[in-house]
Each structure stands twice: as C-alpha cells, then as structure tokens.
Scaffold this active site. Structure first.
Site, short mmCIF file in Angstrom:
data_model
loop_
_atom_site.label_atom_id
_atom_site.label_comp_id
_atom_site.label_asym_id
_atom_site.label_seq_id
_atom_site.Cartn_x
_atom_site.Cartn_y
_atom_site.Cartn_z
N SER A 99 -48.42 63.72 -6.90
CA SER A 99 -47.43 62.75 -6.45
C SER A 99 -46.37 62.50 -7.54
O SER A 99 -45.69 63.43 -7.96
CB SER A 99 -48.13 61.46 -6.02
OG SER A 99 -47.26 60.68 -5.23
N ASP A 218 -49.19 62.95 5.60
CA ASP A 218 -48.76 62.10 4.49
C ASP A 218 -47.92 60.93 5.02
O ASP A 218 -46.90 61.12 5.67
CB ASP A 218 -47.93 62.92 3.50
CG ASP A 218 -47.79 62.25 2.14
OD1 ASP A 218 -47.81 61.00 2.08
OD2 ASP A 218 -47.65 62.98 1.14
N HIS A 274 -51.95 61.66 2.05
CA HIS A 274 -51.44 61.83 0.70
C HIS A 274 -52.54 62.17 -0.30
O HIS A 274 -53.44 61.36 -0.53
CB HIS A 274 -50.73 60.54 0.29
CG HIS A 274 -49.87 60.66 -0.92
ND1 HIS A 274 -48.70 61.40 -0.93
CD2 HIS A 274 -50.00 60.14 -2.16
CE1 HIS A 274 -48.14 61.30 -2.13
NE2 HIS A 274 -48.91 60.55 -2.88
#
Length: 321
Positions: A99, A218, A274
């Site tokens: 991320s 996500d 995610h």
C-alpha cells in the site's frame, strides 16, 4: 587426485553456488502499521521461507504514528539513508511494497542519491496514481488527530506538512490545487511540466521488473485501478482510465511506458480486499521476483520429482485500515 579433476570439482562447486544465490529484499509496510506487528512479521517471514532469500522489514521511525504524520518525502529519505547503511544491500536488492509503502519505495528508487541498485519492485495495492479518498483512521487519540486532519482542507500547507496521505491524495475535481500544493505525488510522478526530472525517469525505468498487483475487491484505494497506475481523467470521476490511456503513460513521464514496452511490467489482478493475498498467490506472483533467474531454473528442473502442496490460507491481517 589429478589437477584436472580438482579443477572440475572446484568449477562444479562454483556453478552450484552461483545457481543457488539470490539477492535480499526489503518490505515497506503501509499506513498505520509497523514491522513488529504480527501481519507484517508473518508476511516478511513467509517471503523469506518461500524464496530462500534474506528479507528485512525497514521501519520508518516508530512505525504506526510516523506512517501517518511524517510527510512522505521525509519517510522516503529515512528509508534511503537506512538502505545505504545496510551492508547486506550493497550489491543490490528487491523491494516489496505494501500500500503506502509502495510510494516510499518509489521515492527511494527515484530520489535516493548514491543508494544501492533496486532490481525488482513488487507492488501490492500501491496508490501509484494517487487516491481520491483517505479512509478514516479509527479509534484512539492519534486517530482522532488524523481524522480531524483528513476532514481539513487537504491541500493546505498545514495538512501537507502533518498528514502523510495528503501527499498522494489526488482529487480529480481540484487538479490545479493538487499540482500547486500537493507536496509528494506530483513530484514522484513527474507531473509538473516545468519541473520534470529526467533522472527520476531514468532511475525508475532501470528496474528489471515492475510487478503491479491489484486486489479485485479493494475498497481502500479509490479507484483500485491506481494499483496499475490507472486513474480518473482530470476534472471528472468518470471513467476510470487504464494506465495506457493516462498522460503519465502516453507521455512517459516516469518511464512506465518504456518499462512496459520492454516487457518489464506485470499487471496482476488477484481476488480479495486490500492486501488480502493468499499463500498460493504470493508464491505465484511475488516469490519469483525475489529469486535469481538461474536459481529459478534449477528449481524448475528438479521440482517435478517432488510433490508440492500449495496452501490457500488467506492472510487476514489488513495492513492498511
């Protein structure tokens, strides 16, 4: 033993050593996380075990707090200094980004003067083209501070100085202010017409492989296609442009088009929310880029005689909340 036999044995040992060699990797975690947390420790350990490579999670300050409140450029500088000090990385290394950690990693690739070379860059859910929303932090005193900043004018000098994700928040309906006031992503992506830096492009396009992993469910990155450098057009939230239709790509601001045309960009889509990657997907899409090619060939040659039991256990720990 004759001299010819001795040299043959010595040569065989050298070849085996070369084939089994792999370069180290570093892991850069996401916002609100830290290297000592269970999920990151487990992820780093699994990659070490699967790849037979040395791996290190590189921390920025105290991790959780500093990942929210140290500006992105400064976070990249901290990691730059750390990798330059690590003797283990002198010959080159690979980056695995999680991320927000992907933008720190790219900052190291593009901005870090005198650092060891980065070979492969494996990106899991990276907000490479920006994100149009920053999720609220949650509960606790530092989350109250972060959430109040998120609700403030995001391109103000104060927020840009004190809230890390403000450095890559890209609002399609406020592009002029983004280009003028956002302090990190416009520079990282070479978006400023009068300040484009050929060195950033040269360094980024020198990667041997860029692996961009997008998570199909996500809900943290808006849009999720930013993991592939896809994004909204300037001025609108529709449609979502694939990376090849963005100006960053067509005008090749950072060398993404150069890498892609050379066959060095891998666009990967996996199931899950995610960072919810399975062991089998780690082995399929991440591990091969943490091993030397010669080593991979040896494994391919001999693995057919042994059984392999892939696991499908999801790593439930979410690195960015």
């Amino acid at each position: 033993m004759g001299s010819s036999s001795f040299f043959a044995i010595l040569l065989s040992f050298f070849i085996i050593f070369q084939f089994s060699y792999s370069i180290p990797f570093i892991v850069l975690h996401g916002i609100g996380d830290q290297c000592s947390n269970k999920g990151v420790k487990q992820f780093t350990g699994l990659l070490r075990n699967f790849s037979n490579s040395e791996g290190y999670c590189i921390e920025v300050g105290d991790g959780t707090w500093d990942s929210w409140f140290i500006p992105m450029k400064e976070q990249a500088e901290i990691v730059c200094n750390k990798v330059k000090e690590m003797e283990e990385l002198r010959g080159g290394y690979n980056i695995v980004g999680l991320s927000q950690g992907n933008l720190i990693g790219r900052g190291v690739v593009e901005f870090c003067d005198g650092g060891p070379p980065v070979k492969n860059f494996v990106s899991l859910a990276g907000p490479h083209a920006g994100t149009a929303s920053v999720p609220l932090c949650g509960s606790g005193i530092f989350c109250i501070i972060a959430d109040n900043l998120i609700k403030s004018p995001i391109y103000s000098d104060y927020v840009q100085t004190h809230l890390a994700p403000s450095g890559y928040l890209k609002l399609p309906n406020d592009i002029p202010k983004y280009l003028e006031k956002c302090r990190f992503l416009p520079k990282l992506n070479n978006e400023l017409p009068d300040e484009r830096n050929s060195t950033y492009k040269e360094r980024f396009s020198s990667l041997e492989n860029l692996v961009l992993i997008k998570f199909e469910q996500d809900t943290v990155l808006i849009p999720k296609e930013t993991s592939w450098f896809g994004y909204y057009p300037d001025g609108a939230f529709q449609p979502i442009l694939p990376p090849q239709q963005t100006k960053l790509y067509t005008e090749d601001w950072i060398g993404l088009k150069t890498l892609d045309e050379a066959g060095r960009v891998k666009y990967i889509s996996v199931g899950g929310n995610h960072l919810g990657i399975s062991h089998s997907d780690m082995k399929r899409y991440v591990v091969p880029y943490l091993e030397e090619k010669a080593s991979a060939e040896v494994i391919t040659r001999y693995s057919s005689s042994s059984s392999s039991h892939g696991t499908h256990t999801w790593i439930k720990n979410v690195f960015v909340k």
